[in-house]
Enzyme design. Structure first.
Site, PDB file in Angstrom:
ATOM      1  N   ARG A  56      -6.579   3.545  -4.467  1.00  0.00           N
ATOM      2  CA  ARG A  56      -6.622   2.095  -4.314  1.00  0.00           C
ATOM      3  C   ARG A  56      -5.564   1.601  -3.315  1.00  0.00           C
ATOM      4  O   ARG A  56      -5.354   0.396  -3.175  1.00  0.00           O
ATOM      5  CB  ARG A  56      -6.398   1.406  -5.657  1.00  0.00           C
ATOM      6  CG  ARG A  56      -7.494   1.709  -6.639  1.00  0.00           C
ATOM      7  CD  ARG A  56      -7.292   0.972  -7.950  1.00  0.00           C
ATOM      8  NE  ARG A  56      -8.519   1.025  -8.715  1.00  0.00           N
ATOM      9  CZ  ARG A  56      -9.507   0.139  -8.581  1.00  0.00           C
ATOM     10  NH1 ARG A  56      -9.384  -0.879  -7.758  1.00  0.00           N
ATOM     11  NH2 ARG A  56     -10.610   0.270  -9.278  1.00  0.00           N
TER      12      ARG A  56
ATOM     13  N   ASN B  42      -4.946  -7.739  -7.169  1.00  0.00           N
ATOM     14  CA  ASN B  42      -5.943  -6.919  -6.502  1.00  0.00           C
ATOM     15  C   ASN B  42      -7.083  -7.829  -6.130  1.00  0.00           C
ATOM     16  O   ASN B  42      -7.751  -8.379  -7.003  1.00  0.00           O
ATOM     17  CB  ASN B  42      -6.438  -5.817  -7.458  1.00  0.00           C
ATOM     18  CG  ASN B  42      -7.697  -5.134  -6.938  1.00  0.00           C
ATOM     19  OD1 ASN B  42      -7.985  -5.200  -5.750  1.00  0.00           O
ATOM     20  ND2 ASN B  42      -8.432  -4.484  -7.829  1.00  0.00           N
TER      21      ASN B  42
ATOM     22  N   MET C 243      -8.877  -4.023  -1.788  1.00  0.00           N
ATOM     23  CA  MET C 243      -8.650  -3.039  -2.846  1.00  0.00           C
ATOM     24  C   MET C 243      -7.179  -2.803  -3.087  1.00  0.00           C
ATOM     25  O   MET C 243      -6.423  -2.658  -2.150  1.00  0.00           O
ATOM     26  CB  MET C 243      -9.294  -1.723  -2.434  1.00  0.00           C
ATOM     27  CG  MET C 243     -10.608  -1.613  -3.091  1.00  0.00           C
ATOM     28  SD  MET C 243     -11.336  -0.103  -3.579  1.00  0.00           S
ATOM     29  CE  MET C 243     -10.301   1.210  -3.314  1.00  0.00           C
ATOM     30  N   CYS C 244      -6.790  -2.771  -4.305  1.00  0.00           N
ATOM     31  CA  CYS C 244      -5.415  -2.463  -4.637  1.00  0.00           C
ATOM     32  C   CYS C 244      -5.379  -1.982  -6.082  1.00  0.00           C
ATOM     33  O   CYS C 244      -6.295  -2.225  -6.845  1.00  0.00           O
ATOM     34  CB  CYS C 244      -4.524  -3.705  -4.550  1.00  0.00           C
ATOM     35  SG  CYS C 244      -4.428  -4.422  -2.893  1.00  0.00           S
ATOM     36  N   GLY C 245      -4.310  -1.296  -6.451  1.00  0.00           N
ATOM     37  CA  GLY C 245      -4.148  -0.875  -7.834  1.00  0.00           C
ATOM     38  C   GLY C 245      -3.003  -1.649  -8.447  1.00  0.00           C
ATOM     39  O   GLY C 245      -1.938  -1.787  -7.836  1.00  0.00           O
TER      40      GLY C 245
END
Ligand code: SF4
Ligand code: SF4
Lengths: 502, 350
Positions: B30, B199, B1-3
């Site tokens: 995130r 992401n 998960m990442c933004g």
């Protein structure tokens, strides 16, 4: 006879209360274990090869086969096999022949490789609901795309070399007509046509019955050049030069005269009943330059329309050899590991020469990658591939596709009894005796082989989906998705994978 | 998960970093405070024709002496300085961030059509794999990456992002799942003019990595994203493919779709897929790549990660979340979600 006889290997017995005297065992055993005397079935267990034909045909499950416990004095070095080989050779003065693959108890590397699966951070893909791409192209690929720009449009200058299009990365390896029966070969041919893949003809020419499936065949040229003419070359979808074979690296082939019936003699273009002995080397290939010339002559002869493969046995220096082949204009390198099967090989070769396919593939793939040409040539692995996990692991180690041999025969009935070289195969596979060959119905045989390929293809999709991959390109050479379990550091280094937990 | 979030102003009018900092911070769910970073294009107009080489040094002794020596062998250091940073209570300073403005000697690199870029690419690879205590994390012209292990606000305040003005910005809020949070592992990843925020996870990493390594790149960042920067450099710069074609090579249509296409297109896509099979990327991902002429955003072929596009006049936004775009630009006009694998491209128009 001063040496006397060696003990029985198997002991057959019939449960007389169960037996209904239908005599199917008598009819089915091509090795002559059963005979009838005074309405009684007599058994000669000494002739048994554990081919299992009688047991599978007995309607009453009345037959019992036991592997006899060793009754020699036990000895860690002088095993029963070692002693019997000495006795047999002292008696005959000959090379001991054996059929099928390596029968030694070497550890199987495949069984010490484990695959990866996704959890939480990365969703696994469900092959029932999402597309899963196993389509594989075998042949030369360009190093880069060449094109011209034409107002925003791209016009390709790159023209692809001919490639074989496979719907699954599973092909059937080369088993010649002669080594196996026509019905066996026909079953395989129909099966590959059904499943969108290819089979090898072996070095035995192509029988007319296979012509309808020729677009799914790879024709082979071995050192004996049996059955090779321009018509044969043109029929195949691809051509394979066989330099070596995993079951017997460094030597030629041998088809005993007993298997050379009229039809085989005609297809192979050799005299009836003569031994077909291929020489150890090709007498026009004494160097990699000679090989390159042969590759190009074959392409020239067939208008540069067919990919040319070169098959070698997995040997210690396999990576360097494969790199040489890759630069010879060959479109694919086939590497056959030392667990590969065969109709007949000297036992000493089968059991002692060569290296396992797992290490060979990893080494070849690595070398080609280091040289920056891995994607330009295809790599086909064979030799001891037993199930879909072995295939998935082979591809993760770097293969584009695999050849299966023994497994496809098992789908036709073979019980790996290892007596193929005698020409008496009771399953109608490794024999040319019409009454035995008739035991295979090519339609049913094809159904079974096709089922096997389909089932494995589904399993590969599932394994890929679990690892979060939806195209086979992303599995190929993806060592990240493999870990070694109980493998020593040396082997981990060759395989270029990490240990479990790492 | 990442933004992730990216913006381009197609007229090249420059924006400072304050709004992207806010937008990125909005996506803190995130992230995990283990990495954040920004990249901006157009920030060094005074040194526009120099390569701006950003380096993390563990100390200014041996590693810096070695890097100085390497750079001086292969070109001229026009200017160098410590990148100004401002202590933040929530961020532990682990490296000294340094920047060089560098001009390579063109005649030292022979046999390539692009000697300066190839020279710098090779320097980055060799410093990152051979010099202990030094890591080049940005190497393009008139652009720069700023990243660290921390929350987006802290990283932005640490580098005082609002002091920079660029016509393209990308930013990333990291929730590491495959390696621990370290400065080098924070996004954006950069090589020359290519910068990448990502992401997801690249399950084909093993295959992609081998492919770029066989083409002279070295993966040293201990994470999967750097391979994307190298794939863009290889296919986009070295092989000359347009960005949309690079995206098609990385996330191609399925064979079933290709089979149904008109002959010319079918042949093109088949040739592309066969040629660049090892570059095909698998796994869940949403990626935005920037170069000096534009940005491109795309997802994996079955869209396992979100990607939203917004447009307002000359500005194009690409992000994981609509709310982040609206934070940056409350006036945003069009919002849409691209299809799986479909590239969204914003090009400078001047
Ligand atoms: S096949 Fe079985 S039932 Fe028939 S004769 Fe043999 S042992 Fe008896
Ligand atoms: S092919 Fe026939 S002879 Fe050979 S191992 Fe199989 S069953 Fe035995």
């Amino acid at each position: 006879m001063s040496l006397g006889s060696v003990p029985l290997k198997y002991k057959i017995s019939i449960d007389r209360d169960q037996c209904m005297k239908c005599m199917r065992c008598v009819d089915n055993c091509s090795y002559g274990v059963y005979r009838i005397e005074d309405d009684k079935i007599l058994i000669d267990s000494r002739k048994c090869t554990a081919c299992h034909r009688c047991i599978s045909m007995c309607p009453r499950d009345a037959i019992n086969l036991q592997e006899k416990p060793v009754d020699y004095r036990s000895h860690p070095l002088w095993t029963a096999e070692a002693r019997e080989d000495v006795i047999n050779q002292a008696r005959s003065g000959k090379i001991i022949l054996a059929g099928m693959g390596n029968a030694r108890d070497y550890p199987v590397i495949f069984d010490r490789l484990v695959l990866d699966a996704c959890q939480v951070t990365n969703p696994s893909i469900d092959p029932l609901r999402e597309p899963m791409e196993l389509r594989t192209y075998i042949g030369k690929k360009p190093a880069k795309l060449e094109f011209t720009k034409n107002n925003g449009d791209i016009d390709l200058t790159t023209k692809l070399a001919p490639n074989l299009k496979l719907d699954t990365p599973i092909m059937i390896g080369h088993m010649s007509y002669g080594a196996i029966s026509l019905n066996a070969q026909l079953s395989l041919a129909k099966a590959v046509a059904k499943t969108g893949t290819f089979m090898g003809t072996g070095e035995g020419g192509m029988h007319e019955a296979i012509y309808p499936y020729q677009d799914h065949t790879i024709v082979q040229i071995a050192s004996g050049r049996f059955g090779v003419d321009i018509d044969y070359l043109e029929r195949g979808a691809a051509i394979e030069i066989k330099v070596g074979q995993g079951a017997k690296p460094g030597i030629g082939g041998h088809l005993p005269g007993e298997k050379v019936c009229a039809d085989v003699s005609c297809t192979r273009m050799i005299p009836l009943g003569s031994d077909a002995i291929s020489p150890a080397p090709h007498h026009d290939i004494y160097s990699i330059e000679d090989l390159a010339q042969l590759v190009r002559s074959l392409k020239e002869a067939t208008n540069w329309e067919k990919p040319v493969f070169v098959k070698i046995a997995a040997v210690h220096n396999v990576a360097a050899i494969a790199a040489g082949i890759a630069r010879s204009d060959a479109d694919a390198v086939v590497v056959d590991g030392f667990k590969g099967g065969t109709g007949a090989a000297p036992k000493v070769f089968r059991d002692n020469v060569g290296i396992p396919i797992e290490a060979a593939i990893a080494a070849v793939d690595e070398k080609l990658n280091d040289q920056g040409i891995r994607n330009e040539v295809s790599l086909i692995a064979s030799g001891g591939i037993r199930n879909s996990a072995d295939i998935t692991k082979s591809i993760a180690l770097g293969a584009d596709a695999v050849y299966i041999g023994t497994a496809s025969l098992i789908a036709l009935g073979c019980r790996v009894c290892g007596n193929c070289y005698r020409g008496l195969c009771p399953w109608g596979i490794a024999t040319q005796k019409p009454e035995l060959v008739n035991r295979i119905d090519p339609e049913i045989g094809a159904e079974h082989v096709a089922n096997l390929i389909k089932a494995w293809t589904l399993e590969i999709s599932e394994l890929m989906g679990a690892a979060g991959l939806n195209s086979i390109e992303s599995l190929r050479g993806n060592r990240e998705r493999l870990r070694g379990y109980m493998l020593d550091q040396g082997l981990l280094d060759v395989l270029k994978i990490e240990s479990v937990g790492a | 998960m990442c933004g992730i979030i990216g913006v381009i102003d197609r007229t090249m009018s420059r924006m400072d970093g304050s709004s992207i900092k806010e937008a990125l911070s909005l996506m803190d769910e995130r992230g995990s405070g283990e990495g954040a970073g920004y990249v901006a294009y157009g920030i060094y107009p005074d040194y526009a024709d120099c390569y701006a080489i950003h380096v993390f040094f563990d100390n200014l002794l041996e590693p810096k002496t070695m890097v100085d020596k390497i750079l001086q062998t292969w070109g001229r250091i026009v200017h160098q300085e410590e990148i100004p940073t401002y202590e933040q209570p929530g961020l532990k300073k682990e490296h000294i961030s340094w920047r060089y403005f560098f001009k390579p000697y063109t005649d030292l690199m022979v046999g390539t059509t692009n000697p300066d870029d190839d020279n710098v690419k090779r320097l980055v690879m060799s410093i990152n794999s051979d010099v202990k205590g030094a890591l080049v994390f940005s190497s393009g012209k008139n652009m720069g990456v700023f990243k660290a292990a921390g929350w987006p606000e802290d990283v932005a305040n640490f580098f005082r992002i609002e002091d920079y003005k660029g016509y393209i910005w990308l930013a990333h809020n990291r929730y590491p799942t495959n390696t621990s949070g370290w400065w080098g592992g924070a996004h954006p990843f950069n090589l020359l003019d290519w910068s990448v925020v990502h992401n997801g996870e690249i399950t084909s990493y093993g295959t992609n990595r081998r492919y770029v390594e066989s083409n002279g790149y070295q993966c040293t960042m201990l994470t999967d994203t750097e391979v994307v920067a190298y794939l863009f450099d290889l296919l986009g710069r070295q092989h000359g493919l347009p960005s949309e074609t690079v995206v098609t090579a990385l996330a191609p249509p399925f064979w079933d779709e290709i089979d149904e296409m008109p002959e010319k297109q079918e042949e093109f896509l088949r040739t592309l897929r066969l040629t660049y099979g090892p570059a095909l990327m698998n796994g869940p991902f949403a990626i935005v790549v920037a170069t000096k002429d534009g940005i491109v955003g795309f997802t994996d072929r079955i869209k396992l990660r979100p990607l939203v596009v917004g447009e307002n006049g000359s500005r194009l936004y690409i992000s994981s979340e609509e709310a982040a775009i609206r934070t940056m630009d409350p006036e945003v006009k069009t919002i849409y979600m691209p299809r799986a694998g479909e590239p969204v491209i914003g090009r400078v128009t001047v």
